[in-house]
Design a protein around this motif. Structure first.
Motif, mmCIF file in Angstrom:
data_model
loop_
_atom_site.group_PDB
_atom_site.id
_atom_site.type_symbol
_atom_site.label_atom_id
_atom_site.label_comp_id
_atom_site.label_asym_id
_atom_site.label_seq_id
_atom_site.Cartn_x
_atom_site.Cartn_y
_atom_site.Cartn_z
ATOM 1 N N GLU A 149 0.810 -1.218 0.000
ATOM 2 C CA GLU A 149 0.000 0.000 0.000
ATOM 3 C C GLU A 149 0.846 1.273 0.000
ATOM 4 O OE1 GLU A 149 -3.989 -0.332 2.240
ATOM 5 O OE2 GLU A 149 -2.569 -1.454 3.477
ATOM 6 N N TYR A 150 2.136 1.142 -0.251
ATOM 7 C CA TYR A 150 2.997 2.327 -0.233
ATOM 8 C C TYR A 150 2.515 3.333 -1.284
ATOM 9 C CZ TYR A 150 7.175 5.122 0.459
ATOM 10 O OH TYR A 150 8.033 6.155 0.769
ATOM 11 N N GLY A 151 2.353 4.579 -0.849
ATOM 12 C CA GLY A 151 1.841 5.623 -1.725
ATOM 13 C C GLY A 151 0.377 5.942 -1.484
ATOM 14 N N CYS A 207 9.223 9.115 14.697
ATOM 15 C CA CYS A 207 7.807 9.454 14.907
ATOM 16 C C CYS A 207 6.959 8.206 15.093
ATOM 17 C CB CYS A 207 7.293 10.305 13.742
ATOM 18 S SG CYS A 207 7.946 11.987 13.734
ATOM 19 N N SER A 208 7.239 7.173 14.310
ATOM 20 C CA SER A 208 6.493 5.921 14.484
ATOM 21 C C SER A 208 6.714 5.347 15.877
ATOM 22 C CB SER A 208 6.942 4.898 13.434
ATOM 23 O OG SER A 208 6.456 5.242 12.159
ATOM 24 N N ALA A 209 7.968 5.367 16.319
ATOM 25 C CA ALA A 209 8.290 4.787 17.625
ATOM 26 C C ALA A 209 7.647 5.572 18.758
ATOM 27 C CB ALA A 209 9.807 4.736 17.804
ATOM 28 N N MET A 210 7.705 6.901 18.670
ATOM 29 C CA MET A 210 7.185 7.723 19.770
ATOM 30 C C MET A 210 5.666 7.778 19.769
ATOM 31 S SD MET A 210 10.096 10.659 20.309
ATOM 32 C CE MET A 210 10.370 11.122 18.605
ATOM 33 N N GLU A 234 4.336 9.256 4.558
ATOM 34 C CA GLU A 234 4.180 8.010 3.793
ATOM 35 C C GLU A 234 5.034 6.906 4.406
ATOM 36 O OE1 GLU A 234 1.871 6.466 1.516
ATOM 37 O OE2 GLU A 234 2.259 8.249 0.294
ATOM 38 N N ASN A 235 6.253 7.273 4.790
ATOM 39 C CA ASN A 235 7.152 6.288 5.386
ATOM 40 C C ASN A 235 6.716 5.895 6.797
ATOM 41 O OD1 ASN A 235 8.623 6.424 3.062
ATOM 42 N ND2 ASN A 235 10.314 7.613 3.919
ATOM 43 N N GLU A 236 6.173 6.851 7.540
ATOM 44 C CA GLU A 236 5.646 6.519 8.862
ATOM 45 C C GLU A 236 4.551 5.459 8.770
ATOM 46 O OE1 GLU A 236 4.631 9.437 11.899
ATOM 47 O OE2 GLU A 236 5.549 10.965 10.645
ATOM 48 N N ILE A 237 3.652 5.643 7.806
ATOM 49 C CA ILE A 237 2.573 4.668 7.617
ATOM 50 C C ILE A 237 3.148 3.291 7.303
ATOM 51 C CG2 ILE A 237 0.695 3.974 6.071
ATOM 52 C CD1 ILE A 237 -0.048 6.926 5.812
ATOM 53 N N GLN A 239 6.165 1.887 7.792
ATOM 54 C CA GLN A 239 6.907 1.183 8.839
ATOM 55 C C GLN A 239 6.019 0.854 10.044
ATOM 56 O OE1 GLN A 239 9.924 4.176 9.056
ATOM 57 N NE2 GLN A 239 8.818 5.457 10.507
ATOM 58 N N SER A 240 5.065 1.739 10.364
ATOM 59 C CA SER A 240 4.185 1.489 11.514
ATOM 60 C C SER A 240 3.228 0.340 11.239
ATOM 61 C CB SER A 240 3.384 2.753 11.852
ATOM 62 O OG SER A 240 4.236 3.800 12.242
ATOM 63 N N GLU A 241 2.615 0.341 10.055
ATOM 64 C CA GLU A 241 1.614 -0.677 9.751
ATOM 65 C C GLU A 241 2.255 -2.034 9.499
ATOM 66 O OE1 GLU A 241 -1.279 0.760 6.932
ATOM 67 O OE2 GLU A 241 -1.799 2.467 8.219
ATOM 68 N N CYS A 242 3.472 -2.043 8.981
ATOM 69 C CA CYS A 242 4.179 -3.318 8.819
ATOM 70 C C CYS A 242 4.612 -3.870 10.172
ATOM 71 C CB CYS A 242 5.393 -3.139 7.910
ATOM 72 S SG CYS A 242 4.960 -2.908 6.170
ATOM 73 N N ALA A 243 5.017 -2.994 11.078
ATOM 74 C CA ALA A 243 5.460 -3.452 12.396
ATOM 75 C C ALA A 243 4.305 -3.950 13.237
ATOM 76 C CB ALA A 243 6.180 -2.314 13.131
ATOM 77 N N ASN A 244 3.166 -3.254 13.173
ATOM 78 C CA ASN A 244 2.064 -3.551 14.095
ATOM 79 C C ASN A 244 0.903 -4.309 13.473
ATOM 80 O OD1 ASN A 244 3.397 -2.143 16.200
ATOM 81 N ND2 ASN A 244 2.599 -0.192 15.432
ATOM 82 N N GLY A 245 0.817 -4.313 12.151
ATOM 83 C CA GLY A 245 -0.286 -5.005 11.493
ATOM 84 C C GLY A 245 -1.621 -4.321 11.697
ATOM 85 N N LYS A 246 -1.601 -3.014 11.981
ATOM 86 C CA LYS A 246 -2.820 -2.243 12.219
ATOM 87 C C LYS A 246 -2.718 -0.897 11.521
ATOM 88 C CE LYS A 246 -3.435 -4.167 16.889
ATOM 89 N NZ LYS A 246 -3.493 -3.820 18.340
ATOM 90 N N PRO A 247 -3.865 -0.229 11.262
ATOM 91 C CA PRO A 247 -3.802 1.137 10.723
ATOM 92 C C PRO A 247 -3.032 2.034 11.683
ATOM 93 C CG PRO A 247 -6.042 0.278 10.583
ATOM 94 C CD PRO A 247 -5.264 -0.704 11.410
ATOM 95 N N PHE A 248 -2.220 2.928 11.137
ATOM 96 C CA PHE A 248 -1.393 3.801 11.973
ATOM 97 C C PHE A 248 -2.195 4.985 12.501
ATOM 98 C CE2 PHE A 248 2.095 7.218 11.897
ATOM 99 C CZ PHE A 248 2.398 7.025 13.227
#
Length: 466
Positions: A149-151, A207-210, A234-237, A239-248
């Motif tokens: 879903e990148y982009g 930002c994703s981590a915090m 875009e990058n925050e979304i 890395q966050s959604e891949c790490a957590n498997g949920k909408p960011f």
């Protein structure tokens, strides 16, 4: 309330996951210099969003980060012969000096990247373990093409983004669009221990981590300037959604650009201004008013002529409040007449107009328009015969609605010593005796004392000059 969601490109009804804890993250400054007028806009806009949510009864946990490790910071610290930490601490202090002046409330949490290295390493490790990231020579990169879903935020396919972006090319990367999550230490750079050796975080990952640490895996609102949509958000979304498997984030809000005299702000053009620069010429409240006088998603043009208009508008409201305050001193408690009820009815109508505007995607321009409707009402329909309760209600409403915007809350406690009070009474007696020469002489003497008099149908009104 409806919010324009950048993710869906439409206005959506705002439905938080938990009304008792709206989770809002807004990107903060990189603390290597004073923040500029372009940075000020999102800081003011999303401070106002938070204020309005609280005004409407929501509880808000608002997180705004400080990026305190970055290439620019390292370069400037080296040039000044100080540590990156010393540089960061200095400009965090300067940030608060400017932001407090602009009426920006401090966030619930202001996390620093350097104080959350463990949380950053945890999310990078999770991405590596899941196969979304890879390590080369101590650098860890996110594999962009692993996220289908990148982009989706910038609404461009990966191929178009790759063609149009300025990309950090590295022979280490598997793909040009991959971006750094962790950077191996270079000589002389600050660094922290990690599973991949000594290094420091990339920009996007902090930002994703915090957000994850202080707000949870999914947040209600993520906000920032339009320039952050790609690549940062875009990058925050990704890395966050891949790490957590949920909408960011469920709602994405982005403000429009600021131009300077209809040109893009640029140091090379000599039209680059920090808030510290602008504060030397204009009061901070005028700057805030200017930022809120247009809809946040529209571009806004910063020019002296427009700032002077903003200054005049702010003064107009304060003049109205000053006049109302003068009337209030001599007002009496009376029963409401039909005219009074009509004024109160109009007042509530303007309050509704204000709320409707703010509920419509934070239309601060429309909300300010409703406040000026009240100012017009006060100037045309409020007089010395009005009951005290009506005058108080008008004053309180202007301050209440203005306060949500961070405007029109200043009060000036005036005090006159016995000599000045005696001179005003003496002048009033001279006027009644038609001794105009004496009355004018007293006026001139008061002027020398920095007291300006204004004769009104309701009596003498005074103010400090300037």
């Amino acid at each position: 309330m409806r919010i324009y969601n950048t993710l869906t490109r439409k206005k959506e009804e705002f439905v938080p996951m938990d009304k008792d804890n709206v989770k809002m993250y807004s990107c903060g400054p990189t603390v290597y210099d004073y923040f500029h007028i372009g940075n000020a806009r999102p800081f003011i806009i999303f401070d106002t969003m938070r204020r309005y949510l609280e005004y409407r009864g929501y509880k808000v946990t608002f997180v705004q980060n400080f990026t305190d490790i970055d290439d620019k910071m390292i370069k400037r610290a080296n040039a000044e012969g100080i540590t990156v930490k010393e540089l960061g601490e200095r400009f965090i202090k300067e940030y608060f000096d400017d932001s407090h002046a602009l009426g920006i409330h401090e966030a619930s949490v202001h996390p620093k990247a350097t104080e959350n290295i463990d949380a950053i390493i945890d999310i990078v490790k999770k991405l590596v373990d899941k196969g979304y990231a890879y390590e080369v020579n101590g650098n860890v990169y996110f594999s962009t093409k692993m996220f289908g879903e990148y982009g989706k935020l910038s609404k461009q396919p990966l191929e178009d983004l790759e063609a149009g972006a300025r990309i950090d090319i590295s022979d280490e990367k598997k793909d040009a669009m991959d971006f750094a999550l962790w950077k191996a230490q270079k000589p002389g750079e600050p660094a922290w221990e990690s599973p991949w050796g000594m290094g420091r975080p990339g920009w996007h990952i902090e930002c994703s981590a915090m957000a994850n640490k202080y707000l949870g895996e999914t947040i209600d609102i993520h906000s920032g300037g339009q320039d952050l949509i790609f690549p940062h958000h875009e990058n925050e979304i990704a890395q966050s959604e891949c790490a957590n498997g949920k909408p960011f984030a469920n709602y994405w809000m982005h403000n429009g650009y600021i131009n300077i005299d209809n040109k893009k702000m640029s140091k090379s053009l000599g039209n680059f201004f920090t808030v510290r620069d602008i504060r030397k010429k204009y009061e901070s409240e005028v700057i805030r008013y200017f930022m809120l006088s247009a809809h946040y998603r529209n571009p806004i043009n910063f020019a002296d002529t427009l700032m002077e208009q903003a200054k005049s508008s702010v003064e107009r409201v304060y003049t109205c409040l000053e006049n109302l305050g003068f009337l209030l001193k001599n007002a009496e408690d009376k029963e409401l007449c039909d005219t009074c009820r009509g004024v109160l009815e109009k007042l509530e109508g303007y309050r509704k107009k204000y709320i409707d505007a703010m509920d419509d995607d934070l239309n601060t321009a429309g909300a300010i328009g409703a406040i000026f409707d009240i100012v017009y009402l006060a100037n045309t329909e409020i007089n010395a015969e009005m009951p005290k309760s009506v005058i108080e209600k008008v004053i309180d409403t202007i301050r209440e609605l203005g306060g949500v915007l961070g405007l029109f809350t200043k009060t000036e406690e005036k005090s006159l010593d016995d000599e000045v009070e005696a001179l005003i009474k003496e002048r009033d007696a001279a006027r009644k005796a038609k001794d105009w020469a004496k009355a004018d002489a007293i006026r001139d003497k008061l002027k020398e004392m920095n007291i300006v008099l204004k004769d009104t149908p309701n009596g003498v009104q005074w103010s400090f000059a300037g």
